[in-house]
Design an enzyme around this catalytic site. Structure first.
Site, PDB file in Angstrom:
ATOM      1  N   ARG A   1       0.031  -8.322  13.939  1.00 52.28           N
ATOM      2  CA  ARG A   1      -0.492  -7.387  13.138  1.00 52.28           C
ATOM      3  C   ARG A   1      -1.260  -8.019  11.997  1.00 52.28           C
ATOM      4  NH1 ARG A   1       4.470  -5.034  10.526  1.00 52.28           N
ATOM      5  NH2 ARG A   1       3.280  -3.547   9.546  1.00 52.28           N
TER       6      ARG A   1
ATOM      7  N   LYS B   1       0.762  -1.171   0.085  1.00 51.17           N
ATOM      8  CA  LYS B   1       0.008   0.127   0.026  1.00 51.17           C
ATOM      9  C   LYS B   1       0.975   1.356  -0.163  1.00 51.17           C
ATOM     10  CE  LYS B   1      -2.501  -0.511   3.912  1.00 51.17           C
ATOM     11  NZ  LYS B   1      -1.645  -1.852   4.501  1.00 51.17           N
TER      12      LYS B   1
ATOM     13  N   ARG C   1      -9.146   1.058   9.521  1.00 44.94           N
ATOM     14  CA  ARG C   1      -8.558  -0.300   9.971  1.00 44.94           C
ATOM     15  C   ARG C   1      -9.808  -0.857  10.798  1.00 44.94           C
ATOM     16  NH1 ARG C   1      -2.963   0.857   9.587  1.00 44.94           N
ATOM     17  NH2 ARG C   1      -1.583  -1.076   9.786  1.00 44.94           N
TER      18      ARG C   1
ATOM     19  N   ARG D   1      11.880  -1.538  10.896  1.00 47.19           N
ATOM     20  CA  ARG D   1      10.858  -1.171  11.938  1.00 47.19           C
ATOM     21  C   ARG D   1      10.846  -2.244  13.221  1.00 47.19           C
ATOM     22  NH1 ARG D   1       5.652   0.605   8.653  1.00 47.19           N
ATOM     23  NH2 ARG D   1       4.758  -0.552  10.283  1.00 47.19           N
TER      24      ARG D   1
ATOM     25  N   ARG E   1      11.866  -5.769   4.851  1.00 46.08           N
ATOM     26  CA  ARG E   1      11.596  -4.289   4.418  1.00 46.08           C
ATOM     27  C   ARG E   1      12.633  -3.441   5.393  1.00 46.08           C
ATOM     28  NH1 ARG E   1       5.680  -1.810   5.255  1.00 46.08           N
ATOM     29  NH2 ARG E   1       5.709  -2.183   7.439  1.00 46.08           N
TER      30      ARG E   1
HETATM   31  P1  AMP Z   1       1.308   0.960   9.390  1.00 44.68           P
HETATM   32  O1  AMP Z   1       2.695   1.834   8.963  1.00 44.68           O
HETATM   33  O2  AMP Z   1       0.108   1.347   8.575  1.00 44.68           O
HETATM   34  O3  AMP Z   1       1.842  -0.519   9.402  1.00 44.68           O
HETATM   35  O4  AMP Z   1       1.059   1.316  10.799  1.00 44.68           O
HETATM   36  C1  AMP Z   1       1.948   0.913  11.790  1.00 44.68           C
HETATM   37  C2  AMP Z   1       0.912   0.577  13.271  1.00 44.68           C
HETATM   38  O5  AMP Z   1       0.629   1.920  13.582  1.00 44.68           O
HETATM   39  C3  AMP Z   1       0.132  -0.296  13.181  1.00 44.68           C
HETATM   40  O6  AMP Z   1       0.567  -1.535  13.509  1.00 44.68           O
HETATM   41  C4  AMP Z   1      -0.847   0.250  14.415  1.00 44.68           C
HETATM   42  O7  AMP Z   1      -0.228  -0.092  15.651  1.00 44.68           O
HETATM   43  C5  AMP Z   1      -0.735   1.479  14.097  1.00 44.68           C
HETATM   44  N1  AMP Z   1      -1.767   2.266  13.348  1.00 44.68           N
HETATM   45  C6  AMP Z   1      -1.607   2.667  12.026  1.00 44.68           C
HETATM   46  N2  AMP Z   1      -2.653   3.273  11.491  1.00 44.68           N
HETATM   47  C7  AMP Z   1      -3.634   2.715  12.337  1.00 44.68           C
HETATM   48  C8  AMP Z   1      -5.147   2.834  12.548  1.00 44.68           C
HETATM   49  N3  AMP Z   1      -5.874   3.330  11.373  1.00 44.68           N
HETATM   50  N4  AMP Z   1      -5.731   2.158  13.533  1.00 44.68           N
HETATM   51  C9  AMP Z   1      -5.103   1.740  14.609  1.00 44.68           C
HETATM   52  N5  AMP Z   1      -3.771   1.694  14.490  1.00 44.68           N
HETATM   53  C10 AMP Z   1      -3.023   1.955  13.447  1.00 44.68           C
END
Ligand code: AMP
Length: 216
Positions: free
Chosen positions: A171, A13, A88, A160, A127
């Site tokens: 996740r 994404k 989400r 990360r 990654r």
């Molecule tokens: P991402 O970079 O999108 O994988 O997000 C990293 C982390 O941020 C996720 O594993 C969640 O802990 C938190 N996070 C990001 N976006 C959301 C969301 N829309 N709702 C809840 N947690 C989020």
């Protein structure tokens, strides 16, 4: 154009959102990036969110919804945006729908990144990201020009905290339980466009362009 990118972690994404923001001149809005920035800056939100993020769980809706609605109210989002990693949960989707309805600016399309879950772990453990937020690469599938360094600023790339295998599993579980129901939610509203996220990067980009510009 207001677009949502929906898909599990590691489905591409972020990479595709960065491309689309250039071709369509609308910003990528990633709640993950906004939250990581808050953590780096040590804000109250960042301090509260960090534990959930490091464990691979979702940050509570009440924190994420306000953060996102504030961001898309900024002037660079007035002609549209690409939501990467939001919503989400169904509660987030409902809050977004309500806020956009009030502004008479509904979502135009939702791109659903379809991928075999077995491939995701492989993608995520390889990654590497820029510590300054300039982007992400993959040791095997999308290496930077100079090994281990950001193409934009040259900083040493890092893994990360939540890209370690046990967190990845957490996740995936959060995705399956809380986020996957959004596929039905948006399909019912006639907004969903499936793309094959395992196809070559160029091919995925083509499918997305077709979906969001109405050619599909
Ligand atoms: P991402 O970079 O999108 O994988 O997000 C990293 C982390 O941020 C996720 O594993 C969640 O802990 C938190 N996070 C990001 N976006 C959301 C969301 N829309 N709702 C809840 N947690 C989020």
């Amino acid at each position: 154009m207001r677009v949502i990118f929906l898909g599990p972690p590691g489905s591409g994404k972020g990479t595709q959102a960065k491309r689309l923001q250039q071709t369509q001149s609308i910003p990528q809005v990633s709640t993950g990036d906004l939250l990581r920035k808050a953590v780096r800056e040590g804000t109250a939100l960042g301090r509260e969110a960090k534990g959930y993020m490091d464990a691979g769980g979702l940050v509570p809706d009440r924190l994420v919804i306000d953060l996102l609605l504030e961001r898309i109210g900024e002037s660079d989002c007035s002609h549209g945006f690409i939501l990467d990693g939001f919503p989400r949960t169904v509660a987030q989707a409902e809050a977004l729908e309500e806020a956009l309805q009030a502004r008479s600016k509904p979502i135009d399309a939702v791109v659903n990144f379809e991928i075999d879950p077995a491939k995701l772990v492989e993608r995520l453990v390889g990654r590497r990201v820029c510590p300054q937020g300039h982007g992400e690469w993959h040791v095997q599938f999308n290496p930077p020009r100079s090994e281990g360094h950001c193409d934009v600023c040259g900083a040493a790339l890092i893994q990360r905290e939540d890209d370690h295998e046990d967190r990845i599993r957490a996740r995936m579980e959060a995705y399956r339980k809380d986020t996957e129901p959004l596929i039905g939610y948006y399909r019912q509203r006639g907004l969903l466009h499936d793309v094959d996220a395992l196809a070559a990067m160029e091919a995925v980009a083509g499918q997305i362009e077709a979906a969001v510009t109405g050619g599909h």
